[in-house]
Design an enzyme around this catalytic site. Structure first.
Site, PDB file in Angstrom:
ATOM      1  N   GLY A 135       0.832  -1.198   0.000  1.00  0.00           N
ATOM      2  CA  GLY A 135       0.000   0.000   0.000  1.00  0.00           C
ATOM      3  C   GLY A 135       0.866   1.246   0.000  1.00  0.00           C
ATOM      4  O   GLY A 135       1.762   1.389   0.837  1.00  0.00           O
ATOM      5  N   GLY A 184      -0.241   4.508   0.170  1.00  0.00           N
ATOM      6  CA  GLY A 184      -0.914   5.717   0.668  1.00  0.00           C
ATOM      7  C   GLY A 184      -0.126   6.294   1.832  1.00  0.00           C
ATOM      8  O   GLY A 184       1.049   5.967   2.033  1.00  0.00           O
ATOM      9  N   ALA A 227      -0.231   5.896   5.174  1.00  0.00           N
ATOM     10  CA  ALA A 227       0.282   5.014   6.224  1.00  0.00           C
ATOM     11  C   ALA A 227       1.481   4.215   5.708  1.00  0.00           C
ATOM     12  O   ALA A 227       2.506   4.109   6.379  1.00  0.00           O
ATOM     13  CB  ALA A 227      -0.820   4.073   6.714  1.00  0.00           C
ATOM     14  N   GLY A 241      -8.864  18.026   6.907  1.00  0.00           N
ATOM     15  CA  GLY A 241      -7.753  18.316   7.796  1.00  0.00           C
ATOM     16  C   GLY A 241      -7.343  17.184   8.701  1.00  0.00           C
ATOM     17  O   GLY A 241      -7.816  16.055   8.588  1.00  0.00           O
ATOM     18  N   PHE A 278     -14.031  21.122  13.706  1.00  0.00           N
ATOM     19  CA  PHE A 278     -14.595  19.923  13.092  1.00  0.00           C
ATOM     20  C   PHE A 278     -15.601  19.337  14.073  1.00  0.00           C
ATOM     21  O   PHE A 278     -15.660  19.744  15.238  1.00  0.00           O
ATOM     22  CB  PHE A 278     -13.471  18.902  12.819  1.00  0.00           C
ATOM     23  CG  PHE A 278     -13.159  18.700  11.360  1.00  0.00           C
ATOM     24  CD1 PHE A 278     -13.139  19.756  10.468  1.00  0.00           C
ATOM     25  CD2 PHE A 278     -12.875  17.426  10.868  1.00  0.00           C
ATOM     26  CE1 PHE A 278     -12.835  19.561   9.126  1.00  0.00           C
ATOM     27  CE2 PHE A 278     -12.571  17.213   9.520  1.00  0.00           C
ATOM     28  CZ  PHE A 278     -12.558  18.283   8.655  1.00  0.00           C
ATOM     29  N   GLN A 287     -18.575   3.888   9.195  1.00  0.00           N
ATOM     30  CA  GLN A 287     -18.923   5.308   9.284  1.00  0.00           C
ATOM     31  C   GLN A 287     -19.593   5.802   8.005  1.00  0.00           C
ATOM     32  O   GLN A 287     -19.077   5.594   6.908  1.00  0.00           O
ATOM     33  CB  GLN A 287     -17.664   6.139   9.527  1.00  0.00           C
ATOM     34  CG  GLN A 287     -17.956   7.636   9.535  1.00  0.00           C
ATOM     35  CD  GLN A 287     -16.844   8.416  10.206  1.00  0.00           C
ATOM     36  OE1 GLN A 287     -15.880   8.791   9.578  1.00  0.00           O
ATOM     37  NE2 GLN A 287     -16.985   8.640  11.497  1.00  0.00           N
ATOM     38  N   HIS A 332     -20.475   9.171   6.212  1.00  0.00           N
ATOM     39  CA  HIS A 332     -20.204  10.608   6.279  1.00  0.00           C
ATOM     40  C   HIS A 332     -21.515  11.342   6.072  1.00  0.00           C
ATOM     41  O   HIS A 332     -22.285  10.981   5.186  1.00  0.00           O
ATOM     42  CB  HIS A 332     -19.194  11.001   5.200  1.00  0.00           C
ATOM     43  CG  HIS A 332     -18.554  12.332   5.455  1.00  0.00           C
ATOM     44  ND1 HIS A 332     -19.221  13.513   5.278  1.00  0.00           N
ATOM     45  CD2 HIS A 332     -17.321  12.653   5.913  1.00  0.00           C
ATOM     46  CE1 HIS A 332     -18.412  14.520   5.607  1.00  0.00           C
ATOM     47  NE2 HIS A 332     -17.258  14.021   5.999  1.00  0.00           N
ATOM     48  N   LEU A 390     -17.151  13.017  -1.612  1.00  0.00           N
ATOM     49  CA  LEU A 390     -17.094  13.628  -0.290  1.00  0.00           C
ATOM     50  C   LEU A 390     -17.211  15.154  -0.347  1.00  0.00           C
ATOM     51  O   LEU A 390     -16.545  15.813  -1.137  1.00  0.00           O
ATOM     52  CB  LEU A 390     -15.756  13.244   0.362  1.00  0.00           C
ATOM     53  CG  LEU A 390     -15.443  13.857   1.721  1.00  0.00           C
ATOM     54  CD1 LEU A 390     -16.418  13.355   2.772  1.00  0.00           C
ATOM     55  CD2 LEU A 390     -14.017  13.518   2.121  1.00  0.00           C
ATOM     56  N   GLU A 429     -16.208  17.793   5.940  1.00  0.00           N
ATOM     57  CA  GLU A 429     -16.741  18.326   7.192  1.00  0.00           C
ATOM     58  C   GLU A 429     -16.308  19.785   7.380  1.00  0.00           C
ATOM     59  O   GLU A 429     -16.946  20.555   8.086  1.00  0.00           O
ATOM     60  CB  GLU A 429     -16.186  17.466   8.346  1.00  0.00           C
ATOM     61  CG  GLU A 429     -16.873  17.646   9.649  1.00  0.00           C
ATOM     62  CD  GLU A 429     -16.658  16.424  10.558  1.00  0.00           C
ATOM     63  OE1 GLU A 429     -16.734  15.292  10.041  1.00  0.00           O
ATOM     64  OE2 GLU A 429     -16.419  16.612  11.743  1.00  0.00           O
ATOM     65  N   ARG A 434     -19.969  12.552  13.518  1.00  0.00           N
ATOM     66  CA  ARG A 434     -20.496  12.103  12.231  1.00  0.00           C
ATOM     67  C   ARG A 434     -21.666  11.135  12.345  1.00  0.00           C
ATOM     68  O   ARG A 434     -22.612  11.205  11.571  1.00  0.00           O
ATOM     69  CB  ARG A 434     -19.375  11.463  11.423  1.00  0.00           C
ATOM     70  CG  ARG A 434     -18.415  12.494  10.900  1.00  0.00           C
ATOM     71  CD  ARG A 434     -17.298  11.882  10.112  1.00  0.00           C
ATOM     72  NE  ARG A 434     -16.474  12.948   9.558  1.00  0.00           N
ATOM     73  CZ  ARG A 434     -15.327  12.736   8.920  1.00  0.00           C
ATOM     74  NH1 ARG A 434     -14.874  11.499   8.753  1.00  0.00           N
ATOM     75  NH2 ARG A 434     -14.637  13.748   8.435  1.00  0.00           N
ATOM     76  N   HIS A 463     -18.298   5.931   4.316  1.00  0.00           N
ATOM     77  CA  HIS A 463     -17.084   6.726   4.204  1.00  0.00           C
ATOM     78  C   HIS A 463     -15.850   6.027   4.744  1.00  0.00           C
ATOM     79  O   HIS A 463     -14.748   6.196   4.225  1.00  0.00           O
ATOM     80  CB  HIS A 463     -17.302   8.036   4.967  1.00  0.00           C
ATOM     81  CG  HIS A 463     -16.160   8.993   4.899  1.00  0.00           C
ATOM     82  ND1 HIS A 463     -15.655   9.449   3.701  1.00  0.00           N
ATOM     83  CD2 HIS A 463     -15.420   9.586   5.872  1.00  0.00           C
ATOM     84  CE1 HIS A 463     -14.660  10.286   3.954  1.00  0.00           C
ATOM     85  NE2 HIS A 463     -14.478  10.375   5.247  1.00  0.00           N
ATOM     86  N   TYR A 464     -16.013   5.229   5.793  1.00  0.00           N
ATOM     87  CA  TYR A 464     -14.833   4.752   6.525  1.00  0.00           C
ATOM     88  C   TYR A 464     -15.218   3.533   7.334  1.00  0.00           C
ATOM     89  O   TYR A 464     -16.353   3.427   7.788  1.00  0.00           O
ATOM     90  CB  TYR A 464     -14.364   5.864   7.471  1.00  0.00           C
ATOM     91  CG  TYR A 464     -13.091   5.560   8.215  1.00  0.00           C
ATOM     92  CD1 TYR A 464     -11.851   5.872   7.657  1.00  0.00           C
ATOM     93  CD2 TYR A 464     -13.114   4.959   9.477  1.00  0.00           C
ATOM     94  CE1 TYR A 464     -10.672   5.591   8.338  1.00  0.00           C
ATOM     95  CE2 TYR A 464     -11.951   4.679  10.152  1.00  0.00           C
ATOM     96  CZ  TYR A 464     -10.727   4.998   9.585  1.00  0.00           C
ATOM     97  OH  TYR A 464      -9.566   4.723  10.255  1.00  0.00           O
ATOM     98  N   GLU A 506      -6.241   2.757   7.588  1.00  0.00           N
ATOM     99  CA  GLU A 506      -7.657   2.383   7.658  1.00  0.00           C
ATOM    100  C   GLU A 506      -7.875   0.879   7.680  1.00  0.00           C
ATOM    101  O   GLU A 506      -8.832   0.394   8.299  1.00  0.00           O
ATOM    102  CB  GLU A 506      -8.448   3.007   6.499  1.00  0.00           C
ATOM    103  CG  GLU A 506      -9.953   2.777   6.652  1.00  0.00           C
ATOM    104  CD  GLU A 506     -10.797   3.504   5.608  1.00  0.00           C
ATOM    105  OE1 GLU A 506     -10.285   4.428   4.957  1.00  0.00           O
ATOM    106  OE2 GLU A 506     -11.971   3.134   5.460  1.00  0.00           O
ATOM    107  N   ARG A 518     -15.449   7.260  14.428  1.00  0.00           N
ATOM    108  CA  ARG A 518     -14.249   8.065  14.311  1.00  0.00           C
ATOM    109  C   ARG A 518     -14.600   9.536  14.184  1.00  0.00           C
ATOM    110  O   ARG A 518     -15.573   9.888  13.517  1.00  0.00           O
ATOM    111  CB  ARG A 518     -13.456   7.629  13.059  1.00  0.00           C
ATOM    112  CG  ARG A 518     -12.253   8.491  12.774  1.00  0.00           C
ATOM    113  CD  ARG A 518     -11.454   7.963  11.611  1.00  0.00           C
ATOM    114  NE  ARG A 518     -12.117   8.107  10.329  1.00  0.00           N
ATOM    115  CZ  ARG A 518     -12.252   9.251   9.647  1.00  0.00           C
ATOM    116  NH1 ARG A 518     -11.800  10.375  10.149  1.00  0.00           N
ATOM    117  NH2 ARG A 518     -12.844   9.270   8.476  1.00  0.00           N
ATOM    118  N   LEU A 519     -13.812  10.398  14.801  1.00  0.00           N
ATOM    119  CA  LEU A 519     -13.992  11.832  14.609  1.00  0.00           C
ATOM    120  C   LEU A 519     -13.311  12.274  13.314  1.00  0.00           C
ATOM    121  O   LEU A 519     -12.240  11.770  12.967  1.00  0.00           O
ATOM    122  CB  LEU A 519     -13.374  12.619  15.769  1.00  0.00           C
ATOM    123  CG  LEU A 519     -14.019  12.464  17.142  1.00  0.00           C
ATOM    124  CD1 LEU A 519     -13.389  13.450  18.109  1.00  0.00           C
ATOM    125  CD2 LEU A 519     -15.523  12.677  17.084  1.00  0.00           C
TER     126      LEU A 519
END
Lengths: 566, 231
Positions: free
Chosen positions: A10, A12, A14, A48, A118, A231, A233, A243, A246, A278, A343-344, A367, A378-379
């Site tokens: 991966g 991305g 992470a 953010g 947020f 989650q 969104h 998306l 937020e 959310r 979303h997640y 993720e 998750r926030l």
């Protein structure tokens, strides 16, 4: 056969952050990525990344502990508090590090990193770079990978793990541009493969975010944790489900129903309004729509028109571009039609706070992993943070783990794994009947929205599970793969659809079992949180007959569970 | 009904490329990328193309669509005249169908040292960068490395050593960053033979950029800086 001491799957945020860590430790590291790193879904994060920098006047009172508490409360007390503490305590330093590497954050008048409010936090804590924070962070870590000369196998798709004596010793990968299968040996493998959004039809996720991200380890015995927590969104653009950050609400945007009413006052306090967490905001929107107060196209409005052109052009230019390009609306003048969208996934590959999974030599971050810092919800702004904090930690852990290991490929195990994937591909090429794989994919994605959406109940979910199992039966009778070896999207889809079905089944079984309401898992038939019986993590282990469930306690170090009110 | 005329080339089967036509009923709002997926999933599952985000931010799906280099995900079918002719990016080797080998494109990008060369050792917290200093780089940040500019540039077509609009834009992004200390080295590098002075100021890159960036302007700025040694 190739070999690297540490192999990261991966490219991305992470994965690339982990790679930098391993490279700096002087170990031999390589990244294997299904797509070029700059195509990763991390780049689509907009609003953010959270850290208690206290850079703006209204956030002056912020602290690491407040961030920690908000994260735990947001999680509906399911987060492991030692993990959330690490996440929030390390936040300022990882953000300064990104800034030192050149990430172009927006600035306060004093020249510090700018912060906006947020959901789920009482003050502005979310560091941002316009509404393109993910893109700029991804650029930054990729640039550092170039600087460190990290080897990236671009457009190589990992199809399976190689194991020996219960330890991970490499992967089987396909060079997608040639179609060759290649085994890569490693002393440690880190999965940083992202989310599984595409098992839902209404997802904000990229097309590449499929069940394959978590199913590969699941198939060889690594448990999946808390899969029932998905989650949604609150604000995804009508039809496309792209998306709408937020940050739109953080900058002062309103949610309105067809009567023009700011309906959030019905669900949370006047002080919180659009900036609830959310799960609650998404359910409120869906309730408005379900009770007939949505617009005829099944949406409500995200209204930015009162913010003015200057603020929108400066802080939300990407949102404006998307609205104009994809639905022909300019949010400076018109409200944006939105619905909640998947979303997640809070759940994922079971790991401890160093990214270590129950399988030796196999780690996960980002993720795809469930550490769990986010618990049941998750926030916003905490997922970018998770990728860099826990990417770094997983890299460090892997780097230390391989230090004293022989740099030798476990040839036999890799050959076996290679043979297993060759057999699978041969089976796909032969086919088992005439079923259309894409119909199965679409039917699954639709039923997940219908049966495992924002509001859940036993009867519906059980029907859903039966439907998933019927699709699994149909998948056995799938038509043969089309095309040759080079860049064969059809073949990849077969793998992904198989993985989608198993990931969905793990979610379904976990969700049916959890007879309570917590965070994103809202049950109309058990609509209260039940700490006595359910303050625990779900673990789903793969068996050919379906997932087997077990449970594990939640780590509570500081904050005792309390009623979650906003 | 709409007709897609798609460039097809399978190295395992074809010696020469050919165009293949597909017809289907588009729904309202359908994009070129959604059309390609419709073909892949319903008409011809051997079709090859790249995609990921479907929202114009990952840069995967730049291709040549009815005469213009653009992102397939961001282009609505209904604004184009049928038949819609779709080809891969130019000046790059074709791997299969609409998929090209971007290695030269990314190699040029890496040549310009696309990472911050810190001017001073980092402070305890963030570098202080004024709103004005941050504004200076704002126009050079949004490149998604899709390759539309590279495909459209006649200099890239003729000179495979030319750094290209994408790499030069990135060079300016660092030269203009108040935190970067590599300006002198960077300017020296981009003024070499295959650098900024190879640009013929044809503006194709600016015209096609799906993120509305202006690499031509970035290159002109680098030229000015090089000539007047203003950095």
């Amino acid at each position: 056969m190739l070999f690297h001491e540490v192999l990261i799957i991966g490219g991305g945020l992470a994965g690339l952050r982990a790679a930098i860590e391993v490279a700096e430790m002087g170990r031999d590291v390589a990244v294997v990525s299904k797509i070029h790193p700059m195509r990763s879904h991390s780049g689509e994060a907009q609003g953010g990344i959270n850290a208690s920098l206290a850079n703006v006047e209204k956030g002056k009172e912020d602290s690491k502990e407040k961030h920690w508490y908000d994260t735990v409360k947001g999680s509906d007390f399911l987060a492991d508090q030692d993990a959330s503490e690490i996440l929030t305590a390390q936040a300022p330093e990882v953000i300064f590090e990104m800034e030192h590497w050149g990430c172009p954050f927006s600035r306060t008048p004093e020249g510090k990193i700018a912060q906006r409010p947020f959901g789920g936090a009482g003050l502005p804590r979310t560091c941002y770079a316009a509404d393109k924070t993910g893109l700029y962070l991804l650029q930054t870590v990729w640039e550092q990978n170039i600087k460190h000369n990290v080897k990236v196998y671009e457009e190589w798709v990992v199809l399976g793990l190689a194991t020996e004596d219960g330890k991970c010793c490499g992967v089987v990968s396909m060079d997608f541009l040639s179609g060759e299968l290649i085994a890569i040996g490693a002393n440690a493998v880190i999965f940083a493969t992202g989310g599984i959004g595409r098992i839902y039809a209404n997802t904000t996720n990229a097309i590449t975010n499929t069940g394959l991200a978590i199913s590969i380890p699941y198939w060889v015995g690594v448990p999946l944790k808390d899969m029932e927590f998905i989650q949604f969104h609150p604000t995804s653009l009508a039809r496309t489900h792209i998306l709408m950050t937020e940050g739109c609400r953080g900058e002062g945007g309103y949610l309105r129903n067809k009567d023009g009413e700011r309906f959030m006052s019905r669900y949370v306090s006047e002080k919180v309004m659009e900036l609830g967490p959310r799960d609650i905001v998404a359910r409120s929107i869906q309730t408005e729509i379900n009770e007939g107060r949505g617009f005829p196209d099944g949406t409500v409005h995200l209204d930015l028109t009162h913010l003015g052109a200057k603020k929108i052009l400066e802080r939300l230019p990407g949102i404006r571009d998307i609205c104009m390009n994809f639905i022909g609306i300019d949010p400076i003048y018109e409200p944006i039609p939105i619905t909640p969208g998947m979303h997640y996934i809070m759940g994922g590959i079971e790991t401890d706070k160093d990214g270590q999974t129950p399988m030796e030599g196999f780690l996960a971050a980002g993720e795809c992993a469930c550490i769990s810092t986010h618990g049941a919800n998750r926030l916003g702004g905490n997922s970018l943070l998770e990728t860099v904090v826990f990417g770094e930690r997983a890299g460090k852990k892997a780097g230390e783990y391989v230090k004293d290991k022989d740099k030798k490929t476990k040839t036999k195990a890799l050959e076996d794994a290679l043979k297993r994937e060759q057999d699978t591909i041969e089976k796909f090429r032969k086919g088992g009947g005439e079923e259309n794989p894409y119909k199965i994919k679409d039917e699954l994605a639709k039923l997940m929205v219908k049966r495992f959406g924002l509001f859940r109940q036993e009867k519906d979910m059980k029907t859903g599970l039966e439907e998933i199992r019927k699709l699994k039966e149909r998948f056995k009778k799938i038509r043969p793969v089309f095309g040759g070896k080079v860049f064969n999207l059809d073949l990849l889809s077969f793998y992904e659809i198989k993985a989608n079905l198993d990931a969905a089944e793990a979610e379904a079984v976990s969700a049916i079992a959890r007879k309570e309401t917590r965070g994103s898992h809202y049950r109309t038939d058990f609509n209260k949180r039940d700490d006595e019986n359910w303050l625990k993590h779900t673990l789903a282990t793969y068996t050919p007959e379906g997932p087997k469930l077990s449970y594990k306690p939640v780590t509570i170090t500081k904050f005792q569970p309390e009623v979650r009110k906003y | 009904m709409v007709e897609f005329r798609v460039f097809r080339f399978d190295p395992e089967k074809n010696k020469e490329p050919e165009f293949q036509s597909y017809e289907f009923d588009p729904y309202k709002g359908m994009t070129i990328l959604e059309g390609l997926y419709y073909i892949l999933e319903n008409l011809d599952s051997s079709l090859a193309f790249r995609s990921s985000c479907r929202e114009a931010v990952c840069g995967s799906c730049a291709m040549h669509i009815n005469g213009i280099y653009r992102l397939a995900c961001k282009t609505q079918i209904e604004i184009l005249k049928s038949p819609i002719t779709i080809r891969p990016l130019s000046h790059l080797p074709v791997i299969k169908d609409l998929v090209v080998d971007l290695t030269p494109f990314f190699n040029h990008f890496k040549e310009i040292k696309p990472y911050l060369i810190p001017k001073e050792s980092p402070p305890e917290k963030e570098y202080i960068q004024s709103v004005k200093e941050r504004e200076k780089i704002n126009d050079w940040l949004d490149c998604i490395l899709c390759g539309a500019c590279y495909g459209s540039c006649p200099v890239c077509a003729q000179d495979d050593k030319y750094l290209g609009p994408h790499a030069l834009l990135k060079a300016l992004r660092f030269v203009d960053d108040s935190r970067d200390g590599g300006a002198k080295e960077r300017i020296a590098f981009v003024t070499q033979n295959s650098g900024v002075f190879r640009c013929h100021t044809i503006f194709n890159c600016r015209e096609v950029c799906p993120k509305d960036l202006d690499p031509t302007k970035a290159i002109a700025k680098l030229k000015l800086k090089a000539v007047f040694k203003k950095f």
